[in-house]
Motif scaffolding. Structure first.
Motif, PDB file in Angstrom:
ATOM      1  N   ALA A   1       0.848  -1.185   0.000  1.00 21.70           N
ATOM      2  CA  ALA A   1       0.000   0.000   0.000  1.00 21.70           C
ATOM      3  C   ALA A   1       0.888   1.242   0.000  1.00 21.70           C
ATOM      4  CB  ALA A   1      -0.912  -0.015   1.223  1.00 21.70           C
TER       5      ALA A   1
ATOM      6  N   TRP B   1      -2.160  -3.210  -7.187  1.00 17.32           N
ATOM      7  CA  TRP B   1      -2.950  -3.848  -6.124  1.00 17.32           C
ATOM      8  C   TRP B   1      -2.028  -4.200  -4.963  1.00 17.32           C
ATOM      9  CZ3 TRP B   1      -8.183  -4.891  -6.049  1.00 17.32           C
ATOM     10  CH2 TRP B   1      -8.874  -4.606  -7.228  1.00 17.32           C
TER      11      TRP B   1
ATOM     12  N   ARG C   1     -15.430  -2.287   2.035  1.00 19.12           N
ATOM     13  CA  ARG C   1     -14.460  -1.480   2.791  1.00 19.12           C
ATOM     14  C   ARG C   1     -13.857  -2.320   3.905  1.00 19.12           C
ATOM     15  NH1 ARG C   1     -14.761   2.161   7.416  1.00 19.12           N
ATOM     16  NH2 ARG C   1     -13.260   3.825   7.134  1.00 19.12           N
TER      17      ARG C   1
ATOM     18  N   ASP D   1      -5.891  -4.605  -0.429  1.00 23.75           N
ATOM     19  CA  ASP D   1      -6.921  -4.510  -1.475  1.00 23.75           C
ATOM     20  C   ASP D   1      -7.391  -5.896  -1.886  1.00 23.75           C
ATOM     21  OD1 ASP D   1      -6.613  -1.700  -1.775  1.00 23.75           O
ATOM     22  OD2 ASP D   1      -5.150  -1.932  -3.389  1.00 23.75           O
TER      23      ASP D   1
END
Length: 156
Positions: A45, A55, A92, A59
């Protein structure tokens, strides 16, 4: 019980010439491959010095939960005679980092918006989402809660 195996290769692409000579000296880029499938460009990330255009594992975990629930839900819908014409999920995930640099997910919320053809079946949707959640292999394998905030629309 049937046993199934899934094989994936993960290849680091972030050696900038000096390997892991320092924390900021290497890239987090990687490629995920599996036989017969298109590769997935991955990284850490952005907050962990990764490439935001790729990615990251976080994720992919949230995506795996959303995809598994969707596929389980579509299967359950068929079993109950519900015709689904559209499905979208804006999932989420929440991850908390610990002071030692580790961390864990504390939960994922799936927000499926499902369009069906028969308004009389709208009341059945909560039951179908619960049934799908119980069948989702990925959700059954994680150690944090996976909640659902479904919305049902009726096709015009």
């Amino acid at each position: 019980m049937n046993e199934h195996h899934f094989e994936v290769s993960c290849t680091w692409q972030g050696n900038r010439g000096t390997g892991t000579s320092g924390y900021r000296e290497y890239g987090r880029e990687l490629e995920l491959t599996a036989a017969g499938k298109a590769p997935i460009a991955g990284s850490a990330a952005r907050v962990f010095h990764g490439n935001a255009d790729r990615w990251n594992p976080e994720d992919l975990l949230v995506a795996a939960l959303a995809q598994c629930h969707m596929l389980s839900f579509l299967h359950v819908a068929v079993l109950h005679g519900v015709i689904v014409t559209d499905y979208r999920d804006d999932a989420r995930g929440v991850m908390e980092q610990t002071p030692d640099g580790g961390g864990q997910f504390t939960g994922v919320t799936l927000k499926p918006v499902v369009t069906i053809t028969d308004a009389e079946q709208a009341e059945l949707m909560t039951q179908l989402h619960a049934e799908a959640a119980g069948k989702c292999f990925i959700a059954r394998s994680v150690n944090f809660p996976v909640s659902h905030e479904p919305v049902t629309l009726i096709a015009s």
